[in-house]
Scaffold this motif. Structure first.
Motif, PDB file in Angstrom:
ATOM      1  N   PRO A  57       0.808  -1.226   0.000  1.00 22.15           N
ATOM      2  CA  PRO A  57       0.000   0.000   0.000  1.00 22.15           C
ATOM      3  C   PRO A  57       0.838   1.271   0.000  1.00 22.15           C
ATOM      4  N   THR A  58       2.023   1.235   0.622  1.00 23.44           N
ATOM      5  CA  THR A  58       2.878   2.422   0.662  1.00 23.44           C
ATOM      6  C   THR A  58       3.272   2.852  -0.743  1.00 23.44           C
ATOM      7  N   ALA A  59       3.629   1.882  -1.596  1.00 19.36           N
ATOM      8  CA  ALA A  59       4.030   2.212  -2.963  1.00 19.36           C
ATOM      9  C   ALA A  59       2.870   2.818  -3.738  1.00 19.36           C
ATOM     10  N   THR A  60       1.676   2.269  -3.559  1.00 12.34           N
ATOM     11  CA  THR A  60       0.505   2.825  -4.221  1.00 12.34           C
ATOM     12  C   THR A  60       0.216   4.241  -3.730  1.00 12.34           C
ATOM     13  N   ALA A  61       0.434   4.470  -2.431  1.00 14.35           N
ATOM     14  CA  ALA A  61       0.208   5.807  -1.868  1.00 14.35           C
ATOM     15  C   ALA A  61       1.168   6.826  -2.462  1.00 14.35           C
ATOM     16  N   LEU A  63       2.587   6.699  -5.393  1.00 12.54           N
ATOM     17  CA  LEU A  63       2.170   6.924  -6.773  1.00 12.54           C
ATOM     18  C   LEU A  63       0.972   7.868  -6.827  1.00 12.54           C
ATOM     19  N   ALA A  64      -0.019   7.623  -5.962  1.00 10.63           N
ATOM     20  CA  ALA A  64      -1.195   8.488  -5.934  1.00 10.63           C
ATOM     21  C   ALA A  64      -0.816   9.908  -5.534  1.00 10.63           C
ATOM     22  N   GLY A  69      -0.369  15.470  -6.870  1.00 10.62           N
ATOM     23  CA  GLY A  69       0.399  16.699  -6.747  1.00 10.62           C
ATOM     24  C   GLY A  69       0.674  17.362  -8.087  1.00 10.62           C
ATOM     25  N   VAL A  70       1.060  16.565  -9.080  1.00  3.51           N
ATOM     26  CA  VAL A  70       1.354  17.116 -10.408  1.00  3.51           C
ATOM     27  C   VAL A  70       0.090  17.656 -11.058  1.00  3.51           C
ATOM     28  N   ALA A 289      -1.568   9.492 -13.494  1.00  2.00           N
ATOM     29  CA  ALA A 289      -2.940   9.165 -13.114  1.00  2.00           C
ATOM     30  C   ALA A 289      -3.377   7.839 -13.744  1.00  2.00           C
ATOM     31  N   VAL A 290      -2.970   7.586 -14.989  1.00  2.00           N
ATOM     32  CA  VAL A 290      -3.274   6.308 -15.638  1.00  2.00           C
ATOM     33  C   VAL A 290      -2.732   5.148 -14.800  1.00  2.00           C
ATOM     34  N   VAL A 291      -1.456   5.265 -14.401  1.00  2.00           N
ATOM     35  CA  VAL A 291      -0.834   4.202 -13.618  1.00  2.00           C
ATOM     36  C   VAL A 291      -1.508   4.078 -12.252  1.00  2.00           C
TER      37      VAL A 291
END
Length: 435
Positions: A57-61, A63-64, A69-70, A289-291
């Motif tokens: 979950p940390t990696a997904t967080a 990425l999100a 932010g961008v 966002a796609v990823v």
């Protein structure tokens, strides 16, 4: 289920991007959006075993957080701050009154439906599901038929509300024993909120204004190649997020304010070339966002959208309807906004990346009933992706036709006095809708 290799994961996701790109213009009029497609694609890959990301979950967080932010940075850079200062009524109402009412109403109803959450758990869930994500209903904020003042208000609201509720999320986590600050007094939390909101604002102004000015002046002097101005602008977004993380302040507020600052100095100094300096940053945000939505479907939907209890279903439905519609209606009292406008603004408050990110914080903190909380978040975001995505183009077109008809049938002076019709300078439109 075994985790697939990194090369296989990349190949499948890249093939999905190519396939969607091939038909993107053809499907543009359809009630089909990028988040819908890639969340479903991610879930399908997980169910069939074609791709199983197997990320924590940390990696997904992370990425999100990067994607959000961008996107916030780019959306803010497209806003004309002078127009926003003149037409600040709608954003102030939605953020200053509507957002606190959303938290209050959400906490009370969620506690009543699921008393096992406790009052703090209910407030935590309300704070997680309060932020809106304009990217899920992009057709709404990009359709020129919708009054510019309404579109601008929704964009600013979605850019700031996630940063404003983050202190509430962190306070609830700490009070429930799953975060820093547990047992601290009011002075600590007052300083914390000031550091998050004030610190993020100052950081965003500093990085955005200084970096944007340097790039704009160098471009005017002919020192910068077009590609490097694009890359430099993207680096400003990354620098803002990284600096906020390092300094312990609010990265979302910092990114949004930095984007506003970059937009201001770019307009004042001017930019050379045919493309705006944020185009590559915009493209990067869409790719992230796609990823992120693929990961949401592949990891989170596959894991947590399994047991649908009646409490989860009721809370998800409530979150997408009355939890926003009622506070929006109250916040717009006295504004003379028509009923159609109130319903339009109230409905188009989709839940997306911010809610996913805050929900992952709950899982990491392992607070009481964390899986139940995240199940509500997962189902709410999944339903929002479908419902708001499918209704965005149709709703924007229908509201636009209503607005044009009402203005046409009114005397000119009366039409000009409609709150929806107030002058607002248009911000730069996106070059293409990833939807």
């Amino acid at each position: 289920m075994e985790e697939s290799s990194l090369a296989a994961q990349f190949a499948v996701l890249a093939a999905g991007v190519v396939a969607f790109a091939v038909v993107s213009r053809r499907t543009a009029p359809w009630p089909l959006t990028m988040p819908m497609v890639f969340a479903a694609f991610g879930l399908l890959c997980a169910v069939t075993g074609l791709v199983r990301l197997g990320v924590e979950p940390t990696a997904t967080a992370v990425l999100a957080e990067l994607a959000l932010g961008v996107i916030l940075f780019v959306d803010a850079a497209r806003i004309d701050v002078r127009a926003l200062a003149r037409e600040r009524g709608l954003p102030l109402r939605l953020l200053g009154l509507g957002l606190p009412l959303t938290l209050l109403l959400g906490a009370v109803v969620m506690w009543a439906v699921a008393p096992g959450l406790g009052l703090l758990g209910a407030l935590l869930l309300a704070a997680i599901l309060a932020p809106t994500d304009a990217a899920l209903g992009l057709a709404v904020v990009e359709d020129p038929a919708v009054p510019q003042r309404v579109r601008q208000g929704l964009t600013v609201e979605s850019g700031l509300n996630d940063g404003l509720v983050l202190p509430v999320v962190l306070f609830c986590l700490a009070a429930l024993g799953g975060g820093d600050g547990a047992g601290e007094g009011p002075a600590y939390w007052a300083a914390f909120v000031l550091g998050q909101v004030g610190g993020g604002t100052l950081l965003g102004i500093g990085v955005g204004a200084l970096g944007g000015w340097a790039l704009a002046r160098a471009a005017r002097a002919g020192w910068v190649e077009g590609l490097w101005r694009q890359l430099g602008t993207l680096a400003l977004a990354g620098l803002t997020l990284a600096a906020a993380e390092t300094l312990g302040t609010n990265g979302f507020i910092a990114a949004f304010v930095a984007g506003l600052a970059v937009g201001v100095v770019s307009r004042r100094v001017g930019h050379t070339g045919d493309s705006a300096p944020t185009e590559y940053t915009e493209d990067t945000g869409q790719l992230l966002a796609v990823v992120a939505f693929f990961a949401f479907g592949n990891v989170l939907l596959a894991e947590f959208a399994v047991d649908l209890t009646w409490q989860v279903a009721v809370l998800a439905l409530f979150s997408l309807t009355l939890m926003r519609l009622v506070p929006v209606a109250v916040s717009l009292l006295g504004s003379r906004a028509r009923r159609a406008t109130v319903l339009f603004v109230g409905w188009f408050g989709p839940r997306g990346l911010a809610s996913i990110l805050f929900g992952l914080l709950v899982l990491e903190a392992e607070v009481p009933a964390s899986e139940e909380l995240f199940s509500v978040v997962t189902w709410t975001v999944a339903a929002s992706i479908v419902l708001h995505g499918a209704s965005a183009s149709w709703g924007a077109a229908r509201y636009g036709r209503w607005y044009a008809r009402v203005r046409r049938d009114m005397p000119a002076e009366q039409a000009a006095g409609m709150p929806e019709a107030g002058s607002a300078m248009a911000h730069r439109p996106r070059r293409g809708r990833a939807r």
